[in-house]
Every structure is written in C-alpha cells, then in structure tokens.
Motif scaffolding. Structure first.
Motif, mmCIF file in Angstrom:
data_model
loop_
_atom_site.group_PDB
_atom_site.id
_atom_site.type_symbol
_atom_site.label_atom_id
_atom_site.label_comp_id
_atom_site.label_asym_id
_atom_site.label_seq_id
_atom_site.Cartn_x
_atom_site.Cartn_y
_atom_site.Cartn_z
ATOM 1 N N ASP A 1 0.836 -1.206 0.000
ATOM 2 C CA ASP A 1 0.000 0.000 0.000
ATOM 3 C C ASP A 1 0.868 1.251 0.000
ATOM 4 N N LEU A 2 1.910 1.222 0.827
ATOM 5 C CA LEU A 2 2.757 2.416 0.929
ATOM 6 C C LEU A 2 3.470 2.670 -0.400
ATOM 7 N N ALA A 3 3.902 1.596 -1.048
ATOM 8 C CA ALA A 3 4.582 1.746 -2.337
ATOM 9 C C ALA A 3 3.601 2.280 -3.387
ATOM 10 N N HIS A 4 2.382 1.768 -3.343
ATOM 11 C CA HIS A 4 1.362 2.232 -4.293
ATOM 12 C C HIS A 4 1.155 3.739 -4.130
ATOM 13 N N LEU A 5 1.104 4.161 -2.862
ATOM 14 C CA LEU A 5 0.915 5.579 -2.565
ATOM 15 C C LEU A 5 2.102 6.419 -3.041
ATOM 16 N N GLU B 1 10.399 11.208 3.701
ATOM 17 C CA GLU B 1 9.602 11.729 4.828
ATOM 18 C C GLU B 1 8.307 10.932 4.987
ATOM 19 N N MET B 2 7.707 10.604 3.846
ATOM 20 C CA MET B 2 6.470 9.831 3.904
ATOM 21 C C MET B 2 6.717 8.486 4.607
ATOM 22 N N ILE B 3 7.804 7.846 4.233
ATOM 23 C CA ILE B 3 8.136 6.560 4.853
ATOM 24 C C ILE B 3 8.390 6.754 6.349
ATOM 25 N N SER B 4 9.095 7.829 6.656
ATOM 26 C CA SER B 4 9.434 8.058 8.058
ATOM 27 C C SER B 4 8.173 8.320 8.895
ATOM 28 N N ILE B 5 7.241 9.112 8.348
ATOM 29 C CA ILE B 5 5.996 9.392 9.102
ATOM 30 C C ILE B 5 5.220 8.092 9.293
ATOM 31 N N TYR B 6 5.131 7.337 8.221
ATOM 32 C CA TYR B 6 4.374 6.076 8.270
ATOM 33 C C TYR B 6 4.981 5.129 9.321
ATOM 34 N N CYS B 7 6.314 4.986 9.255
ATOM 35 C CA CYS B 7 6.971 4.047 10.173
ATOM 36 C C CYS B 7 6.851 4.543 11.605
ATOM 37 N N ARG B 8 6.921 5.859 11.773
ATOM 38 C CA ARG B 8 6.784 6.400 13.129
ATOM 39 C C ARG B 8 5.398 6.069 13.667
ATOM 40 N N CYS B 9 4.371 6.261 12.852
ATOM 41 C CA CYS B 9 3.002 5.986 13.314
ATOM 42 C C CYS B 9 2.826 4.508 13.639
ATOM 43 N N ARG B 10 3.502 3.663 12.882
ATOM 44 C CA ARG B 10 3.358 2.228 13.156
ATOM 45 C C ARG B 10 4.365 1.727 14.178
ATOM 46 N N GLY B 11 5.306 2.592 14.562
ATOM 47 C CA GLY B 11 6.322 2.189 15.540
ATOM 48 C C GLY B 11 7.269 1.149 14.966
ATOM 49 N N ILE B 12 7.573 1.243 13.657
ATOM 50 C CA ILE B 12 8.512 0.285 13.053
ATOM 51 C C ILE B 12 9.728 1.025 12.511
ATOM 52 N N PHE C 1 17.409 2.234 -2.917
ATOM 53 C CA PHE C 1 16.733 3.323 -2.212
ATOM 54 C C PHE C 1 17.320 3.500 -0.830
ATOM 55 N N GLY C 2 17.539 4.741 -0.454
ATOM 56 C CA GLY C 2 17.784 5.044 0.957
ATOM 57 C C GLY C 2 16.428 5.439 1.489
ATOM 58 N N THR C 3 15.722 4.506 2.142
ATOM 59 C CA THR C 3 14.362 4.835 2.580
ATOM 60 C C THR C 3 14.370 5.712 3.804
ATOM 61 N N THR C 4 15.515 5.823 4.419
ATOM 62 C CA THR C 4 15.605 6.719 5.554
ATOM 63 C C THR C 4 16.808 7.614 5.303
ATOM 64 N N PRO C 5 16.769 8.864 5.722
ATOM 65 C CA PRO C 5 17.938 9.706 5.511
ATOM 66 C C PRO C 5 19.157 9.032 6.118
ATOM 67 N N SER D 1 15.408 12.610 15.493
ATOM 68 C CA SER D 1 15.313 11.143 15.441
ATOM 69 C C SER D 1 13.860 10.709 15.344
ATOM 70 N N ILE D 2 12.978 11.387 16.077
ATOM 71 C CA ILE D 2 11.549 11.027 15.986
ATOM 72 C C ILE D 2 11.059 11.278 14.554
ATOM 73 N N ASP D 3 11.483 12.418 13.989
ATOM 74 C CA ASP D 3 11.062 12.736 12.610
ATOM 75 C C ASP D 3 11.539 11.695 11.611
ATOM 76 N N THR D 4 12.742 11.170 11.837
ATOM 77 C CA THR D 4 13.312 10.304 10.802
ATOM 78 C C THR D 4 13.209 8.820 11.131
ATOM 79 N N LEU D 5 13.272 8.478 12.414
ATOM 80 C CA LEU D 5 13.287 7.050 12.761
ATOM 81 C C LEU D 5 12.005 6.590 13.453
ATOM 82 N N GLY D 6 11.137 7.541 13.806
ATOM 83 C CA GLY D 6 9.940 7.177 14.548
ATOM 84 C C GLY D 6 10.272 7.086 16.022
ATOM 85 N N SER D 7 9.228 7.057 16.879
ATOM 86 C CA SER D 7 9.527 7.108 18.313
ATOM 87 C C SER D 7 10.225 5.840 18.787
#
Ligand SMILES: Cc1cc2nc3c(=O)[nH]c(=O)nc-3n(C[C@H](O)[C@H](O)[C@H](O)COP(=O)(O)OP(=O)(O)OC[C@H]3O[C@@H](n4cnc5c(N)ncnc54)[C@H](O)[C@@H]3O)c2cc1C
Length: 781
Positions: free
Chosen positions: A254-258, A288-299, A360-364, A695-701
């Motif tokens: 889903d995330l890739a589709h988005l 950033e999109m990946i980072s926000i998504y992963c942060r919300c999911r805690g992954i 891909f570097g999915t995270t900075p 770190s929260i912005d890029t790696l999630g909490s």
C-alpha cells in the motif's frame, strides 16, 4: 472549488452501458433498506460517478437522503475481479472498529434487481482531492493533508485482523508471490500485444521476492489521495473509499502504491493531474512519507525490500491499465477516456523495471546527519517568527495579570477558574493560526519545527495553554487522533481540538509503584454492553479545570492467559459519570498548580461506561501508551529549554543590577561562572532536544527511544541547576512570589518523576547502549 476539491459528487448522467431499472431498485430498497422510504413522495434520482473505473458507482438521492451504490460491471469479467461482496464485508468490519469508511447499508446478491449484484452505503460529505498537488491550498495545509493520509494508512495497517473478524479474507502467507502471479495472469488475460518490459519485470519480481513474505495485515490495495474523503474544512480523513482490491497482505505494498507519483514517467500523462511531483510545496518527500508512516506504526524506517514493492506497484498498475483498456474494447468501462490506457502499459512497466534496479535510501543516511538535525522547514521558521512575536506582544505582558488573579483568588472557589485574559489570548492565538501546533496532522510541522516553537512557549508558565498545546491534553489528543474511533473523535477529539473542553490522564495509583505500569490495578471489566471501572488514581493532572470533561483511564482487564503487556486497557470516562469521585488536589512542593488544573486523587467506584468507550481494543493499553508517549514524550523537554532561558535572563538581569561588597553581582567570579555554565548547559540540552526531535522525525519514536530517554534525564536535571543558580543570585526574592523562579523550580523538579523517574530512563538508556555496542561488535566480526 478551493483546493481543487469537490464537495458535490462529481457525477454525470448514467452511461448507456450502465443503465439499470431504477423502478426495480426503488421497490427493492423500499422493502430492504430501513429509512429509505421515509419520504415516500420524494423522487429517486440516480447519477453516475465519473471515477470508478472498475466497479460502476452511482450517487442516489431521495429527498434529503443521499446514498452511494456500487455494482459489478455487466458483461464477461476477468476472474477474481470485481468482488463487491468482499468490498461490503471489509467496509462493515472497518466501520465496526471506527476506522473511517462510509457506513455500509446493504448488500444484494440478487442480480435480477439491477442486472448485477450491488451494495449500498451512506454518502459521505467531504472533500476529495483528485489532483495530488492539491492546487489552491497553502503548503502547510497540503502537508497536513498528506500527514493525515499517511497516518490513516498506518492506522489501517495497525488493525488486528483477528479482532476485525476477517480471518480467511486473504490467503495467508506468500502474499507477494501471489501478487506477482495474479497481476501477470490478469495482464496476460487482457494483453493486446506483447510487452518485453512486462515480462522482464515479472521475472525480476519473482526472483526478488522478500524473504519474509508472511506479513498479514489488512491492506487497501489502491490507497491514494483520490480514494480519500477529507473533512469539509479540516485536514482530517473522514472516509477511505474503494476497497475492491483490499486483502490480507504485506502493508508495504500500500505504501509503495501511494509513493508511485514520485516516479511517474514524464512521458505518461497523469489522469486529472496539473503537474508531476515537485519539492517544496508541502508534499513530503518519499523518505519523509516513509518516516511518518513508520513512526506511526512504531517500526524501523529502514525498509530493505522497498525497491521490490515500488517495482511491484508499477507492475500492478501496468496490468490494471491493460485490463481497463480491454474493458474499453469490450464497451464495458465506466470512463470514456479508457482507450488512453493502452498507451501507458509499456512506460509503466519500464519505470517499474528501472526502479527495481535502484538502491533506495528509505531513511535519511544515519551518518553525517549530526549537522542537519536542526534544519527547520519553511513553515516551521515562519510559525516560529509569529510565535516569538505573539509571546512578546501578548503573552509576557499579561503575565502579571495572570499571577495577580491567582494571588487574589487563592482562598476563593474561583481559584480553579482561569483569568479572563487567558480566554482572550486563546481567541487571538486561534485567529492567528497558532493553535494545536503540537499535532503534525493539523500543523504540518515536524518535531524539529515544533521543538523550537515549544521552547518559546516554555518561557511563560501559562503560554502552552493559550495555544492549546498543554499537557496532558496534547497526549490525550494524540491518543484519540491515532487510535480513537470516528465516534470517539467526534465526541471528544473535536471539542478538545477546539479548546472547548479539557481532559486528564489517569494512570498512576497511590497503592502501587506506577513507574512500572504493569503494576496498575484499577479494574476494567465487561458487563454486557458496558465496562465497569473500579480503582484509585492520583496525580491526575488537569482534573480541577472546570472544563475538564473526559478522562482517559488505564486499567487492567483480567485475562490470566494474556502476556504481561496485553492485560491493560485504556477507556474514556466522562468525568460526570456516576461513581467518579474527585477526592483531593495534591500539592507540588506546596503549590496547588491551579493554573494547570491541579493534580488530583480520583476514585472510581462501579463506574459504568459503554463498550464503545474502549480505545483501540481491550488489552491494547500499552500499545497506545507507546504512541501516547511518542512525540509528546519530549514536549516537556522542549518547553523547559525555554524556561531555562527565562531563568538565565532573570539571573543576568539581577546580576547586573545588584551591588554587593562594592561590586555588581556578576563581577563576583562565582556568579559569572554560574552564568557561563548555565549558557553552556542550555546549549547542550537544546541540541540534545533537537537531536531527539530529529530522530523522531526520521526514525519514529521507537527508533528514537535512546535519544528520548537521554533528554528526559538531561533536561530537567540541567534546568533545575540553572533555576537553582538564578534563585541564589536573586537572594530572598528568588524564593518569593515576586519572581517565577520558585514555581519554575517546583514544576521542573517534579518532572524528574512526573515524566517517568530518572532511574527508569537511565536503565533504559544503559540497556539500549549495551545493545548498540553488541551490534557494533557483531558487525566487526
Ligand atoms: C507534577 C506531577 C504530575 C503528574 N501527572 C500525572 C498525570 O497526569 N497522570 C498520571 O497518571 N500520572 C501523573 N503523575 C504521576 C507520575 O507519572 C508518577 O509519579 C511516576 O510514574 C512514578 O510513579 P510513582 O509515583 O508510583 O513512583 P514509584 O513507581 O513508586 O517509584 C518511586 C521511585 O522508585 C525508584 N524506581 C522506580 N523504578 C526504578 C528502577 N527501575 N530503577 C531504579 N529505581 C527505580 C525511582 O527513584 C522512583 O522515583 C504526575 C506526577 C507529578 C509529580
């Protein structure tokens, strides 16, 4: 229409190939759809949505009632496609847990009514943005809209498939492999010519299937901006549409589709789009999109198979385009432009093939970011300037009036009220858009942006309240925003965001060591359609505020077979529920903290609330706590950097004004050193705060755990020392009501317990450090 959005359904006359017998439909609905016949005189009008390439979709209006009907296309269909019974089933399951979908009303398998099976749902009034660049809105709003979309996707993927009762909805492990096979089959069944890139991409995908092809989450299958209905005026998702391709599978698909629009081939026109992706207009970058998504999911935001999923998304899109073209050839498609799809299959497949080879570097990058972590966004800079101005012009000049109100009302019943000037300031802040800045989905700000803004508000003890950014409401709003059902959001989040009500958070108990939250004993037990709460809480901050209307209570739901971290539940308890007993306020170093609504002992005696008040699900309290204590965990740290600046300012003013033993205080070397040491300490904790925010912005909490724990220990300790020096420099005045230093000290010292005791954080830091060291050693071997 503002923002390129449509509020009215984008419909047209029903296409000739999709016409059906409306009389037969009306007769059927009169009989089977409750409320449909409420206005028997009203005429039923039917229009067809322009979108809905696959399953024709219709807007029905009868009097004041608006519905949406979705049906199978008629004619010969590709196998396994157009399963509208599944769409209905998944919407029903999602609606039942409060996930934003249109309310499903009925499913009809009887093809004799309108020629094919169909289902009905309520029409959701809101904004749909067809153009992904959302023309006509500010970058901040655009960013907030994207945030809301990503958070909603993360929320979907966090749902528990078992509790949705969707077992069997997918086909178990092996989703990625099945996807590749399905889309090649669909492509082959529809192909009108041989496309080399399609075959090459197919082989690459088959060879590069992810090792752990066993993720089983509910996925949407076509998650994108124009399948989402946003609130008419706010950047909030109120419904996700078109569940045709939903299944149980790997959430990254889903995330890739988005993410496809980031790479859309320039040779292919994007339907309904005014331009291709561009930076700096508020749309988050893919990272950033990946980072926000992963942060919300805690992954973790390092996604090793990202190029597989991106390539798969293009493969699937190419196959779908082929199918749309085939239906066009058969005269069986909803859109008149479907012939264009023939031309895009090849470039889409070629793009997929190129992306398959990309790294891909999915995270900075993890290295060399140390110099970048305090880069603010343009919006952040602009809000910070406005905030500084507001603090100087309005907040600091009102401080005296606010303090006088509490001095005058110390023994009056009005002491829990707020001085009128605060309400006035709130109105002004709201009008200036300096409101709810803590919530990225609303403000569009990153944690780094917010850190510097919160620092400003920390300079005055009542400022966060003026901007609706005060604890514990911020944490509670985050909980409801991330985990609340639609009903809970409407009932509690809306008025909290508006500032019409406030809330408290009831976790800590007098009878158990609450720094270990698994000790919490307050019981939350089911009784029919309700839950009954019994227990004692204390230190419920804010409960004395006359506007405090709702408490989030953490308790234990007995389940001896569940793991230690799965026995606790969070539930919403309206403060006026019978059995909620406000016992007494607790003082902090002798201060009652009236302004923040105090800190209360509250007892719950046979308190009964409806089952719909449970947040997220029974036994999922710790899962929420992780989220609650995510970004919000360092808000206190952000603010006390500002508080330390204020203390240092007071220290310097006093040191330059007073003379002792024939010289100004600052001329005594010890005082000069206190000033210097305080400046050094402030710079250090600001940097660590920003690093944690970054770190929260890029790696999630989850990825930022160590930085979060470090700043939670470092900031209050350092700031206590600075305030202590300021008090010392001010002499007797420093401990009196003439200076804010004594209150500052009390509140900052209390943070070393209130935000979780230092010792607990220190143990966590040590454990994480040992883990990291062990990992480094392993990587060297
Ligand atoms: C001003 C203020 C506001 C608060 N607001 C709220 C609120 O709104 N809602 C809410 O629910 N709670 C609130 N709290 C409560 C706060 O979260 C708890 O006080 C805190 O979690 C500690 O729990 P406890 O008081 O039961 O201490 P205990 O758990 O009894 O711990 C006491 C001490 O034991 C030591 N200790 C504990 N664990 C360890 C360890 N692993 N290693 C070494 N030593 C350890 C520490 O020194 C700790 O201070 C607030 C507290 C204060 C002071």
């Amino acid at each position: 229409m503002e923002g390129g959005a449509s509020l009215e359904p984008e419909t047209t006359e029903v296409l000739p190939q999709h016409k059906f017998d409306t009389g037969s439909l009306e007769a059927y609905l009169n009989q089977h759809l409750p409320g449909f016949g409420a206005e028997p005189e009203a005429h039923l009008t039917v229009a067809q949505y322009r979108s809905g390439q696959s399953n024709p979709t219709f807007y029905l209006q009868k009097g004041y009632q608006a519905y949406v009907l979705r049906k199978k296309p008629s004619g010969s269909l590709l196998p396994k496609a157009h399963k509208i019974d599944r769409e209905f089933k998944v919407q029903k399951a999602l609606f039942s847990v409060g996930f934003p979908v249109p309310k499903p009303l009925l499913y009809c398998s009887d093809a004799s009514i309108i020629g094919t099976e169909f289902y009905m749902m309520e029409h959701v009034q809101g904004r749909i943005f067809r153009d992904f660049t959302i023309p006509g809105v500010s970058p901040a709003e655009r960013s907030a809209i994207y945030m809301a979309m990503i958070e909603t996707l993360a929320r979907l993927h966090s749902l528990n498939v078992q509790s949705l009762q969707l077992e069997g909805y997918g086909r178990g492990a092996g989703y990625c492999k099945r996807q590749v096979s399905t889309w090649i089959e669909q492509y082959k069944a529809a192909a009108h010519q041989d496309i080399l890139a399609m075959n090459q991409l197919f082989h690459w995908l088959m060879k590069n299937l992810p090792d752990n092809d066993n993720e089983e989450n509910l996925i949407h299958g076509d998650y994108k901006l124009d399948n989402i209905v946003f609130h008419p005026t706010e950047s909030r998702v109120i419904a996700v549409l078109d569940w045709e391709l939903s299944t149980i599978g790997h959430p990254l698909s889903d995330l890739a589709h988005l993410s496809m629009f980031y790479f859309w081939p320039r040779t292919v026109p994007m339907p309904n789009q005014s331009s291709y992706f561009q930076e700096n207009i508020g749309i988050p970058s893919m990272e950033e999109m990946i980072s926000i998504y992963c942060r919300c999911r805690g992954i973790n935001s390092i996604l090793p198979n990202w190029n597989f999923f991106i390539a798969l998304a293009y493969f699937k899109m190419a196959s779908i385009a082929q199918g749309v073209y085939r239906r066009y050839l058969q005269g069986n498609n909803a859109s008149e432009n479907s012939f264009l799809f023939a031309k895009i299959v090849q470039p889409l497949a070629e793009t997929g093939l190129q992306l398959s080879k990309r790294t891909f570097g999915t995270t900075p990058p993890q290295i060399d970011t140390s110099q970048q972590f305090f880069v603010q966004s343009k919006t952040g800079q602009e809000v910070l300037i406005r905030m500084k101005h507001f603090m100087k012009q309005h907040i600091l000049p009102a401080e005296k009036e606010v303090i006088e109100f509490y001095v005058q009302n110390e023994n009056s019943v009005d002491r829990w009220k707020k001085p009128l000037v605060i309400d006035k300031l709130k109105e002004m802040a709201k009008a200036e858009g300096l409101w709810n800045l803590f919530l990225p989905a609303v403000s569009g700000l990153s944690q780094v942006d917010y850190a510097l803004i919160a620092e400003e508000t920390g300079k005055c003890f009542f400022a966060p309240d003026v901007f609706n950014c005060q604890a514990p409401d911020t944490g509670n709003m985050e909980v409801l925003h991330l985990y609340g059902s639609e009903k809970q959001k409407q009932q509690w989040l809306e008025p909290l965001l508006q500032g019409n009500i406030t809330s408290c958070f009831c976790m800590t108990e007098p009878d158990v060591a609450s720094s270990d939250a698994t000790n919490i004993e307050c019981s939350i037990q089911q009784d029919g359609d309700s839950y009954v709460i019994n227990g004692k809480k204390w230190w419920s901050s804010g409960a004395g505020n006359p506007k405090c209307t709702i408490a989030i209570v953490l308790g234990r739901t007995k389940n001896t077979s569940a793991a230690r971290y799965k026995q606790h539940t969070m539930v919403l308890v309206p403060i006026n529920t019978p059995g909620v007993e406000i016992i007494r306020p607790l003082s902090v170093f002798g201060y009652m903290d009236y302004l923040h609504g105090g800190h209360f002992e509250i007892h719950f005696n046979q308190v009964r609330v409806p089952a719909t008040n449970i947040i997220l699900g029974v036994g999922r309290g710790f899962e929420i706590a992780q989220g609650r204590l995510g970004p919000g965990r360092i808000h206190h740290c952000m603010r006390i950097v500002g508080l330390a600046e204020r203390a240092l300012q007071i220290m310097c003013e006093r040191a330059t004004q007073r003379v002792a033993f024939n010289k100004k205080l600052f001329s005594h070397e010890v005082v000069a050193h206190w000033i210097a040491k305080s400046r050094i300490a402030i710079e250090k904790i600001r940097l660590l705060t920003l690093k944690a925010a970054h770190s929260i912005d890029t790696l999630g909490s989850t990825g930022a755990k160590k930085e979060i724990a470090m700043i939670k220990v470092a900031a209050p300790r350092a700031v206590c020392k600075i305030i202590d020096r300021a008090i010392q420099v001010c002499g007797g005045a420093g401990v009196s009501q003439d200076y804010p230093l004594a209150t500052m000290y009390a509140l900052t010292r209390a943070l070393r317990i209130a935000d979780g005791p230092d010792e607990v954080h220190l143990s966590a830091i040590a454990a994480l450090e040992l883990r990291d060291q062990a990992r480094d050693m392993r990587s060297k071997v």
